[in-house]
Design an enzyme around this catalytic site. Sequence first.
Site, PDB file in Angstrom:
ATOM      1  N   ASP A 279       3.448 -11.679  -3.683  1.00  0.00           N
ATOM      2  CA  ASP A 279       2.094 -11.106  -3.714  1.00  0.00           C
ATOM      3  C   ASP A 279       1.720 -10.488  -2.367  1.00  0.00           C
ATOM      4  OD1 ASP A 279      -0.331 -10.451  -4.796  1.00  0.00           O
ATOM      5  OD2 ASP A 279      -1.174 -12.463  -4.670  1.00  0.00           O
TER       6      ASP A 279
ATOM      7  N   ARG B 210      -2.296  -5.056  -0.482  1.00  0.00           N
ATOM      8  CA  ARG B 210      -3.071  -5.284   0.737  1.00  0.00           C
ATOM      9  C   ARG B 210      -2.301  -4.841   1.981  1.00  0.00           C
ATOM     10  NH1 ARG B 210      -4.211 -11.297  -0.727  1.00  0.00           N
ATOM     11  NH2 ARG B 210      -2.877 -10.655  -2.451  1.00  0.00           N
TER      12      ARG B 210
ATOM     13  N   SER C  92       4.414  -8.311 -14.399  1.00  0.00           N
ATOM     14  CA  SER C  92       3.889  -9.265 -15.383  1.00  0.00           C
ATOM     15  C   SER C  92       3.345  -8.520 -16.601  1.00  0.00           C
ATOM     16  CB  SER C  92       2.790 -10.126 -14.753  1.00  0.00           C
ATOM     17  OG  SER C  92       1.570  -9.424 -14.730  1.00  0.00           O
TER      18      SER C  92
ATOM     19  N   ASN D 190       0.319  -6.819 -15.796  1.00  0.00           N
ATOM     20  CA  ASN D 190       0.333  -5.645 -14.904  1.00  0.00           C
ATOM     21  C   ASN D 190       0.180  -4.322 -15.653  1.00  0.00           C
ATOM     22  OD1 ASN D 190       2.740  -7.102 -12.563  1.00  0.00           O
ATOM     23  ND2 ASN D 190       0.519  -7.054 -12.453  1.00  0.00           N
TER      24      ASN D 190
ATOM     25  N   ARG E  42      -2.575 -19.416  -6.765  1.00  0.00           N
ATOM     26  CA  ARG E  42      -2.622 -19.415  -8.237  1.00  0.00           C
ATOM     27  C   ARG E  42      -1.210 -19.332  -8.790  1.00  0.00           C
ATOM     28  NH1 ARG E  42      -6.693 -15.866  -7.040  1.00  0.00           N
ATOM     29  NH2 ARG E  42      -5.282 -14.077  -7.076  1.00  0.00           N
TER      30      ARG E  42
ATOM     31  N   GLU F 156       7.430 -28.050  -6.465  1.00  0.00           N
ATOM     32  CA  GLU F 156       6.562 -28.168  -5.295  1.00  0.00           C
ATOM     33  C   GLU F 156       5.924 -26.800  -5.066  1.00  0.00           C
ATOM     34  OE1 GLU F 156       5.809 -30.882  -3.606  1.00  0.00           O
ATOM     35  OE2 GLU F 156       7.091 -32.032  -4.970  1.00  0.00           O
TER      36      GLU F 156
HETATM   37  C1  FPP Z   1       1.965  -8.213  -6.336  1.00  0.00           C
HETATM   38  O1  FPP Z   1       1.358  -7.567  -5.241  1.00  0.00           O
HETATM   39  C2  FPP Z   1       3.273  -7.622  -6.560  1.00  0.00           C
HETATM   40  C3  FPP Z   1       3.651  -6.998  -7.714  1.00  0.00           C
HETATM   41  C4  FPP Z   1       2.751  -6.844  -8.870  1.00  0.00           C
HETATM   42  C5  FPP Z   1       4.980  -6.369  -7.848  1.00  0.00           C
HETATM   43  C6  FPP Z   1       6.122  -6.993  -7.104  1.00  0.00           C
HETATM   44  C7  FPP Z   1       7.210  -5.988  -6.941  1.00  0.00           C
HETATM   45  C8  FPP Z   1       8.023  -5.860  -5.864  1.00  0.00           C
HETATM   46  C9  FPP Z   1       8.006  -6.781  -4.726  1.00  0.00           C
HETATM   47  C10 FPP Z   1       9.004  -4.764  -5.723  1.00  0.00           C
HETATM   48  C11 FPP Z   1       9.682  -4.363  -6.954  1.00  0.00           C
HETATM   49  C12 FPP Z   1      10.885  -5.148  -7.272  1.00  0.00           C
HETATM   50  C13 FPP Z   1      11.535  -4.950  -8.438  1.00  0.00           C
HETATM   51  C14 FPP Z   1      12.840  -5.618  -8.664  1.00  0.00           C
HETATM   52  C15 FPP Z   1      10.999  -4.070  -9.504  1.00  0.00           C
HETATM   53  P1  FPP Z   1      -0.017  -6.815  -5.464  1.00  0.00           P
HETATM   54  O2  FPP Z   1       0.268  -5.386  -5.750  1.00  0.00           O
HETATM   55  O3  FPP Z   1      -0.815  -7.502  -6.530  1.00  0.00           O
HETATM   56  O4  FPP Z   1      -0.688  -6.979  -4.068  1.00  0.00           O
HETATM   57  P2  FPP Z   1      -2.251  -7.107  -3.746  1.00  0.00           P
HETATM   58  O5  FPP Z   1      -2.701  -8.416  -4.351  1.00  0.00           O
HETATM   59  O6  FPP Z   1      -2.275  -7.105  -2.257  1.00  0.00           O
HETATM   60  O7  FPP Z   1      -2.941  -5.906  -4.342  1.00  0.00           O
END
Ligand code: FPP
Length: 239
Positions: free
Chosen positions: A16, A20, A61, A64, A190, A203
């Site tokens: 996560d 940001r 997810s 998403n 969360r 954990e």
């Molecule tokens: C959450 O950060 C992250 C995601 C929804 C996507 C995670 C994806 C990657 C790390 C790279 C892609 C990797 C593959 C294998 C496809 P956020 O965008 O919700 O961050 P925020 O809470 O700061 O807005």
Amino acid sequence: MNQAGQIPRHVAIIMDGNGRWAKARGKPRAFGHQQGLEALRRTVDAANELGIEHLTVFSFSTENWSRPADEIDALFGLLRLYVHRDLKRLHKAGVKIRIFGSRERLKDDLIALITECEEVTANNTAFNLNIAFNYGGRAELVDAVRSIAAAAESGKLSIDQIDENLIRNNLWSSELPDADILLRTSGEQRISNFLLWNIAYSELIFLDVLWPDFDRRDLEQAIDTFRARDRRYGGLASS
Ligand code: FPP
């Protein structure tokens, strides 16, 4: 049981903070995800070197889909980029890749790419990289219940055969052991519908670092935290 000296077998990560991280730099969210992919590449190498057997990451997810179309495209593009750029290298290093989740709404060519990735690496044993993509823990349980109910309805299964093993065997994540650590970056605390079945005794570790900044030291710090914990699985405290 005290974990002193133990390396966790299975580490699951909610990556996560990409958005940001990008915002703080005046960049688009997609740039944060790109740098998030670089953090994932570093983390796979570090986890493998540290002797962890399974690394499971939440990369898209089922929730998403509510994000803007360009961000969804960017995330799908990054999965393709990762496979195209790293599959050979990961295969050579003995990494077995699983990309698990719902196949609903995925284009045929992406499903073909996922299948290729899993088939090419199916016999590898050095390390397991499990990518949750188009994944939701509740959707996974619904899918498992439907499969089990269909088997019961058709007479292939009786109700008293339903136990924890049968449920696990019907999950998208059926080949994953229970997660020892569930780690989430970015300071949020969360679960967000990740791996509901497999985290029953995990954990929970929450780090303030944003995912694109995550590195080997953060993983080592999480392992140290895990080792200091007393896992009781419903029993009594050790010592
Ligand atoms: C959450 O950060 C992250 C995601 C929804 C996507 C995670 C994806 C990657 C790390 C790279 C892609 C990797 C593959 C294998 C496809 P956020 O965008 O919700 O961050 P925020 O809470 O700061 O807005």
